[in-house]
Design an enzyme around this catalytic site. Structure first.
Site, PDB file in Angstrom:
ATOM      1  N   GLU A 105       0.842  -1.210   0.000  1.00 29.93           N
ATOM      2  CA  GLU A 105       0.000   0.000   0.000  1.00 29.93           C
ATOM      3  C   GLU A 105       0.874   1.257   0.000  1.00 29.93           C
ATOM      4  O   GLU A 105       0.569   2.243  -0.670  1.00 29.93           O
ATOM      5  CB  GLU A 105      -0.916  -0.003   1.238  1.00 29.93           C
ATOM      6  CG  GLU A 105      -2.038  -1.011   1.133  1.00 29.93           C
ATOM      7  CD  GLU A 105      -2.704  -1.298   2.482  1.00 29.93           C
ATOM      8  OE1 GLU A 105      -3.913  -1.462   2.503  1.00 29.93           O
ATOM      9  OE2 GLU A 105      -1.992  -1.366   3.502  1.00 29.93           O
ATOM     10  N   TYR A 106       1.968   1.180   0.747  1.00 20.35           N
ATOM     11  CA  TYR A 106       2.894   2.316   0.806  1.00 20.35           C
ATOM     12  C   TYR A 106       3.488   2.579  -0.579  1.00 20.35           C
ATOM     13  O   TYR A 106       3.515   3.711  -1.065  1.00 20.35           O
ATOM     14  CB  TYR A 106       3.999   2.004   1.819  1.00 20.35           C
ATOM     15  CG  TYR A 106       5.098   3.043   1.906  1.00 20.35           C
ATOM     16  CD1 TYR A 106       4.960   4.163   2.714  1.00 20.35           C
ATOM     17  CD2 TYR A 106       6.283   2.892   1.183  1.00 20.35           C
ATOM     18  CE1 TYR A 106       5.961   5.114   2.803  1.00 20.35           C
ATOM     19  CE2 TYR A 106       7.292   3.841   1.260  1.00 20.35           C
ATOM     20  CZ  TYR A 106       7.134   4.950   2.068  1.00 20.35           C
ATOM     21  OH  TYR A 106       8.121   5.887   2.139  1.00 20.35           O
ATOM     22  N   LYS A 118      -6.034 -10.226  25.125  1.00 21.03           N
ATOM     23  CA  LYS A 118      -5.427  -9.790  23.854  1.00 21.03           C
ATOM     24  C   LYS A 118      -4.193  -8.962  24.204  1.00 21.03           C
ATOM     25  O   LYS A 118      -4.301  -7.834  24.689  1.00 21.03           O
ATOM     26  CB  LYS A 118      -6.432  -8.970  23.045  1.00 21.03           C
ATOM     27  CG  LYS A 118      -5.937  -8.627  21.652  1.00 21.03           C
ATOM     28  CD  LYS A 118      -7.079  -8.087  20.798  1.00 21.03           C
ATOM     29  CE  LYS A 118      -6.644  -7.836  19.367  1.00 21.03           C
ATOM     30  NZ  LYS A 118      -5.583  -6.865  19.227  1.00 21.03           N
ATOM     31  N   TYR A 156       0.290 -18.259  21.499  1.00 17.15           N
ATOM     32  CA  TYR A 156      -1.160 -18.485  21.539  1.00 17.15           C
ATOM     33  C   TYR A 156      -1.748 -19.006  20.230  1.00 17.15           C
ATOM     34  O   TYR A 156      -2.939 -19.205  20.132  1.00 17.15           O
ATOM     35  CB  TYR A 156      -1.900 -17.208  21.957  1.00 17.15           C
ATOM     36  CG  TYR A 156      -1.575 -15.989  21.104  1.00 17.15           C
ATOM     37  CD1 TYR A 156      -1.931 -15.926  19.766  1.00 17.15           C
ATOM     38  CD2 TYR A 156      -0.911 -14.900  21.656  1.00 17.15           C
ATOM     39  CE1 TYR A 156      -1.631 -14.820  18.995  1.00 17.15           C
ATOM     40  CE2 TYR A 156      -0.599 -13.788  20.890  1.00 17.15           C
ATOM     41  CZ  TYR A 156      -0.964 -13.756  19.555  1.00 17.15           C
ATOM     42  OH  TYR A 156      -0.656 -12.676  18.798  1.00 17.15           O
ATOM     43  N   ASP A 213      -1.069  -6.643  24.038  1.00 23.06           N
ATOM     44  CA  ASP A 213      -0.774  -5.495  23.182  1.00 23.06           C
ATOM     45  C   ASP A 213       0.726  -5.427  22.892  1.00 23.06           C
ATOM     46  O   ASP A 213       1.472  -4.689  23.506  1.00 23.06           O
ATOM     47  CB  ASP A 213      -1.238  -4.212  23.887  1.00 23.06           C
ATOM     48  CG  ASP A 213      -1.366  -3.062  22.905  1.00 23.06           C
ATOM     49  OD1 ASP A 213      -1.210  -3.299  21.685  1.00 23.06           O
ATOM     50  OD2 ASP A 213      -1.618  -1.931  23.350  1.00 23.06           O
ATOM     51  N   CYS A 266      20.971  19.396  34.324  1.00 18.05           N
ATOM     52  CA  CYS A 266      21.483  20.323  35.317  1.00 18.05           C
ATOM     53  C   CYS A 266      22.980  20.056  35.489  1.00 18.05           C
ATOM     54  O   CYS A 266      23.409  18.914  35.541  1.00 18.05           O
ATOM     55  CB  CYS A 266      20.735  20.056  36.621  1.00 18.05           C
ATOM     56  SG  CYS A 266      21.565  20.736  38.051  1.00 18.05           S
ATOM     57  N   CYS A 279      18.367  24.877  36.086  1.00 17.72           N
ATOM     58  CA  CYS A 279      17.748  23.794  36.854  1.00 17.72           C
ATOM     59  C   CYS A 279      16.735  24.398  37.833  1.00 17.72           C
ATOM     60  O   CYS A 279      17.088  25.267  38.628  1.00 17.72           O
ATOM     61  CB  CYS A 279      18.822  23.031  37.616  1.00 17.72           C
ATOM     62  SG  CYS A 279      18.135  21.867  38.807  1.00 17.72           S
ATOM     63  N   CYS A 337      23.186  20.010  43.548  1.00 16.39           N
ATOM     64  CA  CYS A 337      21.750  19.948  43.268  1.00 16.39           C
ATOM     65  C   CYS A 337      21.067  18.932  44.188  1.00 16.39           C
ATOM     66  O   CYS A 337      21.409  17.753  44.173  1.00 16.39           O
ATOM     67  CB  CYS A 337      21.525  19.555  41.814  1.00 16.39           C
ATOM     68  SG  CYS A 337      19.789  19.534  41.388  1.00 16.39           S
ATOM     69  N   LYS A 358     -12.003 -17.665  21.160  1.00 14.59           N
ATOM     70  CA  LYS A 358     -11.738 -18.601  20.065  1.00 14.59           C
ATOM     71  C   LYS A 358     -12.562 -19.865  20.265  1.00 14.59           C
ATOM     72  O   LYS A 358     -12.628 -20.386  21.395  1.00 14.59           O
ATOM     73  CB  LYS A 358     -10.255 -18.999  20.055  1.00 14.59           C
ATOM     74  CG  LYS A 358      -9.316 -17.821  19.869  1.00 14.59           C
ATOM     75  CD  LYS A 358      -7.858 -18.224  20.023  1.00 14.59           C
ATOM     76  CE  LYS A 358      -6.971 -16.996  19.853  1.00 14.59           C
ATOM     77  NZ  LYS A 358      -5.555 -17.287  20.105  1.00 14.59           N
ATOM     78  N   GLU A 392       2.801 -13.362  20.713  1.00 16.51           N
ATOM     79  CA  GLU A 392       3.024 -11.926  20.825  1.00 16.51           C
ATOM     80  C   GLU A 392       4.314 -11.612  21.581  1.00 16.51           C
ATOM     81  O   GLU A 392       4.537 -12.126  22.681  1.00 16.51           O
ATOM     82  CB  GLU A 392       1.833 -11.337  21.604  1.00 16.51           C
ATOM     83  CG  GLU A 392       1.569  -9.883  21.347  1.00 16.51           C
ATOM     84  CD  GLU A 392       0.688  -9.640  20.127  1.00 16.51           C
ATOM     85  OE1 GLU A 392       0.384 -10.609  19.385  1.00 16.51           O
ATOM     86  OE2 GLU A 392       0.315  -8.477  19.905  1.00 16.51           O
ATOM     87  N   GLU A 437      -8.998 -15.480  25.825  1.00 21.14           N
ATOM     88  CA  GLU A 437      -7.587 -15.146  26.070  1.00 21.14           C
ATOM     89  C   GLU A 437      -7.422 -13.633  26.153  1.00 21.14           C
ATOM     90  O   GLU A 437      -8.046 -12.907  25.386  1.00 21.14           O
ATOM     91  CB  GLU A 437      -6.714 -15.641  24.894  1.00 21.14           C
ATOM     92  CG  GLU A 437      -6.901 -17.105  24.584  1.00 21.14           C
ATOM     93  CD  GLU A 437      -6.011 -17.581  23.436  1.00 21.14           C
ATOM     94  OE1 GLU A 437      -5.252 -16.749  22.871  1.00 21.14           O
ATOM     95  OE2 GLU A 437      -6.082 -18.768  23.116  1.00 21.14           O
ATOM     96  N   LYS A 460     -12.753  -5.659  22.214  1.00 11.12           N
ATOM     97  CA  LYS A 460     -11.827  -4.589  22.593  1.00 11.12           C
ATOM     98  C   LYS A 460     -12.297  -3.835  23.835  1.00 11.12           C
ATOM     99  O   LYS A 460     -13.501  -3.705  24.073  1.00 11.12           O
ATOM    100  CB  LYS A 460     -11.712  -3.581  21.424  1.00 11.12           C
ATOM    101  CG  LYS A 460     -11.052  -4.150  20.177  1.00 11.12           C
ATOM    102  CD  LYS A 460      -9.606  -4.434  20.438  1.00 11.12           C
ATOM    103  CE  LYS A 460      -8.648  -4.150  19.345  1.00 11.12           C
ATOM    104  NZ  LYS A 460      -8.804  -3.194  18.359  1.00 11.12           N
TER     105      LYS A 460
END
Ligand code: IVH
Length: 716
Positions: free
Chosen positions: A50-51, A131, A241, A133, A454, A436, A460, A307, A189, A129, A331
């Site tokens: 697509e790109y 999902k 999974y 990320d 700083c 600072c 400090c 599933k 994942e 399960e 979701k």
């Protein structure tokens, strides 16, 4: 879910010039956005195909209207698009995506559809399960050996990340157990724990490197590294999974849950929350329970995947377009809200990094009240982009702005965008402070770095504890009985704020009464004071190292000490260089001399001068020196010894001398001591139980010496 029908682009032959101009701008912005998503955020939103189609269309329009080619066009930007680095891998079975459910009814409909399709009266068993990320990965095993690892890519072709994946501990190189299929693609994942992500970002931020917006981007950015050593240093994890090609199944009557068990036996980590459900109510109860746990789970999830358990059912259900009929993703609601950014504050980290924080009008995002959001650094506020940051290029953030806040997978709230229509006319661009806010020292931003720091290393308060710990550490003042724990305790009580205070503890003890602290007694306090007194005489290089000047580690401290020889010569030169410091640079003789020391580059020289340019650092150093008896001059390096100019590595456990003694002696004799073996190593001195360094030395044909041989070489 209905897929959106794409609007067919206008025929280029029929394009008018004004229309072409608009489309070129649109295409340019779109391509730039995809470049940023791909290269900076590691989160491509479209496939390579697509790109390529977008770029092709832009080129074709430019060919028809050459006078519309602008300097900012992607076709004109030199070297803008580095080669999309990794080799391509064709998945034997495509990696498809999942249809989405947002409401409970969508889940009911999904189950009813399955029942209708299979003509089942009862609800079939369903596996629910979390999902995860992260980013999905396909691992090809042949005869139980990992042969290829690939990212999802466009679902059909992914990127070859085999070398990177071999560094992930959760992914076995060899499958365990007996029933191993001849060929299989196992999937799951790659993700990062929230705490690991936060720690990584802290390290990145301190070092002025890429800060990631969330654990997912961080995992993607860490996996897709050309330098595998970088991937290896990142805390990546993996949940298995799913699978693609399976030459045969490892069990009779396979089901999703049996396959998950098998994946566990084969050596993978399977998510412990996964549950088998027998009704829609069960499934929704799981969704709600996991939703409540979401914030406290150690990793990010963005929903639940249901599933159909039996694989024969899955097979019969098959796919519609690019999603399976046998699974759906439920979701969680988007965790965004709009609020007003009232103020930008600067927080100073323990090593001086200044991080801007947005103070927000409190707003509830996904059930949690958010009042602060990280703004990462100066460039992020300016909208100049920051790897993994969600802000659009060019849009700056101002005090008074209305902003969209997102809880990035429950970790750090962040600002996703600015609502420009609501920007008050009075809102001014934010000027990042050059001082600072904690101690008032001047701040510096090194070239190529995103972070302001700083310079008040010694004074400090935000940095005090870290600096003091460094000051007493082994290679610095190394005071017996005064370690990190004691420094924390003494600092917390207000007894030690800066290095000189350590040396006045004894004089103040009538008032402090350290012996009354838990764990202390008369004897231990006497010992502590004796250990402190013993360090009133100190070698110059240890003193320089102890100051905690940025970029001045043990090696550079030694270079400086040997170059200047005495404390007085060092201080005179540093004061002269610092007094000549200007915004434009430094042309003083003292600075040039410093910059010219072999092994000391511009970055180090500037950091040293910045330290001395802060007069309060000098005052703190003077106060310390007033407490010391003598700073021993650096030992002159001998140039005419058997090991002068040679590189030596010590390995294994040494019995004739300690590591530090060996190192000091070698350096005194003009040798360089390295931590790892390479072609440049001249000698490896191996003690008992030497491991990989010894093997490497042998492989490379580097001379290996016993401790006695080494002693003979250096003359005992
Ligand atoms: S099953 C045929 N199970 O969600 C689809 N996917 O939108 C097989 N994901 O690209 C995917 N956790 O990256 C499945 N427990 C889980 C998952 C999961 C996260 C991701 C995966 C996939 C996306 C699908």
């Amino acid at each position: 879910m209905m897929a959106k029908k794409p609007i067919a682009p206008a025929d280029i032959a029929k394009l008018t010039k004004p229309k072409a101009k608009i489309e070129l701008t649109r295409l340019r912005l779109e391509i730039e956005g995809h470049n940023a998503a791909y290269y900076q955020k590691d989160a491509p939103k479209i496939s390579d195909a697509e790109y390529d189609a977008l770029r092709r269309r832009l080129e074709e329009i430019e060919q028809k209207f050459p006078d519309l080619v602008s300097a900012s066009s992607p076709t004109q930007t030199v070297g803008a698009a580095p080669a999309r680095g990794f080799a391509k891998v064709q998945h034997a079975v495509p990696m498809l995506s999942l249809g989405n459910a947002f409401a409970d009814e969508d889940v009911t409909e999904f189950v009813e559809r399955v029942q209708r399709f299979l003509k089942l009266d009862a609800v079939p068993a369903i596996v629910a399960e979390p999902k995860i990320d992260g980013l999905s990965l396909s691992l090809r095993y042949e005869h139980g050996e990992l042969v290829r690892a690939a990212t999802r890519g466009d679902g059909f072709t992914g990127e070859d990340v085999t070398a990177n994946v071999r560094t992930i501990k959760d992914i076995p190189n060899t499958l365990k157990g007996k029933a191993i299929p001849a060929a299989c693609e196992l999937r799951g994942e790659v993700y990062m724990l929230k705490q690991d992500f936060l720690a990584l970002n802290r390290r990145q931020e301190e070092a002025g490197d890429t800060v990631f917006a969330n654990p997912r981007n961080s995992a993607a950015g860490s996996l897709r590294q050309k330098d595998v050593a970088i991937t290896a240093s990142r805390p990546l994890r993996f949940f298995a999974y799913a699978w693609g090609e399976m030459s045969d199944y490892p069990m009779k009557e396979p089901t999703q849950h049996k396959m998950l068990q098998w994946l566990g036996h084969a050596g993978f980590v399977v998510n412990p929350e996964i549950t088998q459900c027998h009704s829609v109510e069960d499934a929704l109860a799981f969704y709600r329970r996991i939703g409540e746990q979401r914030a406290s789970l150690p990793y990010d999830i963005d929903g639940v995947v249901y599933k159909v358990d039996r694989l024969d059912y899955q097979e019969r259900l098959g796919f519609v377009s690019r999603s399976p009929r046998w699974a759906i993703a439920h979701k969680f609601a988007a965790e965004q809200a709009t609020t007003v950014l009232e103020k930008i504050d600067i927080q100073v980290g323990r090593t001086g990094a200044m991080t801007p924080v947005a103070r927000l009008q409190p707003v509830t995002v996904g059930g949690v009240v958010v009042q602060n959001a990280t703004l990462h650094n100066e460039d992020y506020i300016k909208g100049l982009g920051n790897d993994g940051a969600p802000l659009r290029d060019g849009v700056d953030i101002r005090e008074g702005d209305t902003v969209v806040v997102q809880r990035a997978g429950d970790v750090i709230p962040q600002i996703v965008s600015v609502v420009m229509e609501k920007r008050p006319a009075s809102a001014k661009p934010y000027h990042f402070p050059h001082k600072c806010p904690v101690c008032g020292s001047h701040a510096v931003r090194e070239e190529g770095e995103a972070v302001w720091r700083c310079t008040g290393a010694l004074i400090c308060p935000a940095q005090a504890v870290e600096r003091l710990k460094h000051f007493v550490s082994r290679l610095a003042f190394d005071i017996d009985g005064l370690g990190e724990k004691q420094i924390e305790l003494f600092h917390e009580r207000g007894w030690v704020q800066e290095p000189a205070d350590i040396f006045t503890l004894k004089a103040r003890n009538a008032e402090l009464k350290i012996e009354q602290l838990e764990g202390y007694g008369e004897t231990s306090v006497r010992n502590l004071f004796a250990a402190i007194d013993a360090r009133r005489t100190i070698e110059l290089h240890r003193l320089i190292f102890a100051l905690g000047i940025r970029h001045v580690g043990e090696g550079n401290a030694k270079l400086l000490a040997r170059h200047y020889g005495t404390l007085d010569a060092f201080l005179d030169a540093m004061r002269a260089a610092a007094d000549a410091q200007t915004e434009e640079g430094n042309t003083s003789e003292a600075y040039q001399d410093l910059d010219n020391i072999g092994g000391i580059g511009d970055v180090v020289a500037e950091a040293v001068v910045e330290f001395f340019a802060e007069t309060r650092n000098r005052a703190a150093l003077d106060a310390l020196l007033a407490e010391l008896t003598e700073v021993l001059p650096a030992e002159k390096v001998k140039r005419d010894t058997a090991v002068a100019g040679k590189t030596v590595v010590f390995t294994g456990s040494l019995s004739k001398f300690t590591r530090d003694e060996a190192k000091a002696a070698a350096e005194r004799l003009g040798a360089k001591v390295a931590g790892s073996v390479s072609k440049k190593t001249d000698y490896v001195v191996a003690g008992e139980d030497a491991g990989s360094k010894l093997t490497k030395a042998k492989d490379l044909g580097v001379a290996v010496l016993t401790e006695d041989e080494w002693l003979a070489l250096i003359g005992g």
